[in-house]
Design a protein around this motif. Structure first.
Motif, mmCIF file in Angstrom:
data_model
loop_
_atom_site.group_PDB
_atom_site.id
_atom_site.type_symbol
_atom_site.label_atom_id
_atom_site.label_comp_id
_atom_site.label_asym_id
_atom_site.label_seq_id
_atom_site.Cartn_x
_atom_site.Cartn_y
_atom_site.Cartn_z
ATOM 1 N N ARG A 50 0.014 10.039 -4.010
ATOM 2 C CA ARG A 50 -1.326 10.195 -3.423
ATOM 3 C C ARG A 50 -1.217 10.558 -1.945
ATOM 4 N NH1 ARG A 50 -6.414 7.281 -5.030
ATOM 5 N NH2 ARG A 50 -7.607 6.608 -3.236
ATOM 6 N N SER B 120 -1.674 10.358 1.899
ATOM 7 C CA SER B 120 -1.798 9.075 2.609
ATOM 8 C C SER B 120 -3.108 8.938 3.374
ATOM 9 C CB SER B 120 -0.612 8.887 3.548
ATOM 10 O OG SER B 120 -0.626 9.924 4.494
ATOM 11 N N ASP B 121 -3.918 10.009 3.449
ATOM 12 C CA ASP B 121 -5.217 9.871 4.124
ATOM 13 C C ASP B 121 -6.324 9.519 3.128
ATOM 14 O OD1 ASP B 121 -5.484 12.250 2.737
ATOM 15 O OD2 ASP B 121 -6.523 13.284 4.364
ATOM 16 N N ASN B 122 -5.944 9.240 1.882
ATOM 17 C CA ASN B 122 -6.941 8.918 0.866
ATOM 18 C C ASN B 122 -6.972 7.399 0.650
ATOM 19 O OD1 ASN B 122 -8.692 8.862 -1.255
ATOM 20 N ND2 ASN B 122 -7.406 10.037 -2.662
ATOM 21 N N SER C 201 0.837 -1.205 0.000
ATOM 22 C CA SER C 201 0.000 0.000 0.000
ATOM 23 C C SER C 201 0.870 1.253 0.000
ATOM 24 C CB SER C 201 -0.922 0.010 1.220
ATOM 25 O OG SER C 201 -1.899 -0.989 1.091
ATOM 26 N N ALA C 202 1.946 1.219 0.786
ATOM 27 C CA ALA C 202 2.853 2.381 0.829
ATOM 28 C C ALA C 202 3.426 2.640 -0.565
ATOM 29 C CB ALA C 202 3.974 2.135 1.840
ATOM 30 N N GLY D 67 -6.232 4.294 4.674
ATOM 31 C CA GLY D 67 -5.955 5.702 4.961
ATOM 32 C C GLY D 67 -6.194 6.048 6.423
ATOM 33 N N SER E 85 -1.587 11.224 -8.927
ATOM 34 C CA SER E 85 -2.592 11.902 -8.120
ATOM 35 C C SER E 85 -2.917 13.281 -8.702
ATOM 36 C CB SER E 85 -2.059 12.049 -6.695
ATOM 37 O OG SER E 85 -3.093 12.388 -5.830
ATOM 38 N N GLU F 196 -2.838 1.191 6.666
ATOM 39 C CA GLU F 196 -2.131 1.767 5.515
ATOM 40 C C GLU F 196 -3.009 1.691 4.261
ATOM 41 O OE1 GLU F 196 -0.812 -0.079 7.797
ATOM 42 O OE2 GLU F 196 1.068 0.876 8.416
ATOM 43 N N THR F 197 -3.841 0.652 4.189
ATOM 44 C CA THR F 197 -4.714 0.476 3.018
ATOM 45 C C THR F 197 -5.954 1.355 3.127
ATOM 46 O OG1 THR F 197 -3.918 -1.780 2.676
ATOM 47 C CG2 THR F 197 -6.072 -1.263 1.744
ATOM 48 N N TYR G 255 0.848 4.531 -2.732
ATOM 49 C CA TYR G 255 0.791 5.967 -2.431
ATOM 50 C C TYR G 255 1.991 6.689 -3.027
ATOM 51 C CZ TYR G 255 -3.105 5.250 0.782
ATOM 52 O OH TYR G 255 -4.329 4.951 1.303
ATOM 53 N N ALA G 256 3.165 6.048 -2.914
ATOM 54 C CA ALA G 256 4.388 6.693 -3.415
ATOM 55 C C ALA G 256 4.350 6.814 -4.937
ATOM 56 C CB ALA G 256 5.609 5.889 -2.965
#
Ligand code: AMP
Ligand code: MG
Length: 351
Positions: free
Chosen positions: A60, A62-64, A51-52, A115, A149, A112-113, A55-56
């Motif tokens: 994106r 990280s709260d989404n 998941s990290a 958010g 994003s 983490e998945t 986002y990277a």
């Protein structure tokens, strides 16, 4: 990192063709793949490290939270708890298909998945490539739209390549996404079922199963108004936006055409690169300009399928300013206008 494109044909798809992608996913890597809504950027939903990486790769916030993709309703109780009857009814009617359910999460789903939320978004896609990839990998696959994003979502493998080349090891190319807009998100964790994001499945469709379903007020927002905050964290961000400044015009069609022409002429005279977002009915009224038709005004599904590709086209041609029309909000038209209004950053002029 070298990004490999793997071309697949839905009609002659075999499990062997997906073995390598499945192995990458099991090893905690990312694979972009087609779904019937848009292309997804997939990773193992139960692996916080994967998941990290999602986002990277997307940049994106990280709260989404991410949507978890499944291939079988048997996955529901594994990922979610206190599942209401309404979830089973919706699943029976709309899965596999473009519907995402928000439910309370089981501990197995890492924050983490989601958010950081205690809820999880779950969808069962109908696209055969997506469904087979989930099955062959033996995983639940977290997959947000496979765009960088903020940019328009990806409806072709080429779009994914534009945004994520060098950031992920593999893109599965299955041609254009059939629907072209993201799933309808329905939150079942509140007192009443609520649509957090409109999609191909309309509120009228959902009402046949859940007559008391409501829209999250943020869905219908037509102006920048910070007191109405979207319940889906992702819906509060600037999104779907082309690089140029997009303004859309609402009103009687002939007045809209006149306003678009006037604004386009003004910017062209200032030496700017201008594009026009038009329809089949109006495109001939903009002769001499860079005109992009998204289809017949009556064909909301066709407009939905072409919208993101057209928004990306404005970037390819280098538009500084884009002037466009509004569309009907019948059926999937509500989702089209939701995305368009956000792409325009709520820049709507009534004429
Ligand atoms: P994307 O995968 O790019 O279509 O984005 C997923 C959308 O689902 C975003 O707008 C998220 O905010 C929304 N979403 C995912 N999980 C949740 C959740 N647990 N609660 C509310 N919205 C969610
Ligand atoms: Mg997205």
């Amino acid at each position: 990192m070298v990004t490999r494109m793997v071309e697949l044909c839905r009609d002659s798809l075999t499990e062997e063709q997906l073995m390598e992608a499945a192995a990458l996913l099991r090893a905690g890597e990312l694979v972009a793949f087609p779904t019937e809504t848009v292309y997804g950027l997939g990773g193992n939903a139960l692996d916080p490290g994967a998941s990290a990486k999602i986002y990277a790769a997307k940049g994106r916030p990280s709260d989404n939270p991410l949507i978890v993709h499944i291939a079988d309703t048997a996955a529901l109780p594994v990922l979610a708890r206190d599942i209401p009857e309404s979830a089973m009814l919706l699943a029976k009617r709309f899965w596999p298909g473009p519907m995402t359910l928000i439910l309370k999460k089981q501990d197995i789903v890492p924050k983490e998945t989601t958010g950081g939320l205690d809820t999880v978004a779950i969808r069962m896609p109908s696209d055969p490539i997506a469904a087979m990839l989930i099955r062959v990998s033996g995983l639940y696959i977290a997959a947000p739209s496979a765009n960088a994003s903020g940019r328009p979502s990806t409806t072709k493998a080429q779009h994914v390549y534009e945004d994520l080349n060098g950031r992920i090891p593999m893109i599965l190319d299955g041609g254009s996404s059939a629907i072209g807009l993201e799933s309808t998100i329905i939150d079942l964790t509140g007192e009443k079922p609520m649509i957090l994001r409109p999609g191909y499945i309309s509120i009228e469709d959902v009402k046949e199963i859940l007559p008391d379903v409501l829209y999250d007020p943020a869905v219908l927002k037509r102006e920048r108004n910070d007191t109405i905050v979207a319940k889906a964290p992702g819906m509060k961000y600037r999104h779907y936006a082309p690089k140029g400044e997009l303004t859309i015009f609402e009103g009687a069609l002939s007045d809209v055409v006149e306003a678009v022409r006037a604004h386009a002429l003004e910017k062209v005279n200032q030496g700017c690169c201008v594009a026009i977002l038009a329809s089949e009915e109006t495109k001939d009224s903009y002769e001499g300009y860079n005109v992009y038709s998204v289809g017949d005004r009556e064909d909301e599904a066709g407009i939905a399928a072409r919208l993101f590709d057209t928004l990306r086209e404005f970037d390819r041609m280098g538009a500084d300013y884009i002037f466009g029309e509004c569309f009907n909000t019948e059926g999937v038209g509500q989702a089209v206008m939701n995305r368009l209004v956000k792409a325009a950053g709520y820049h709507i002029e009534t004429v």
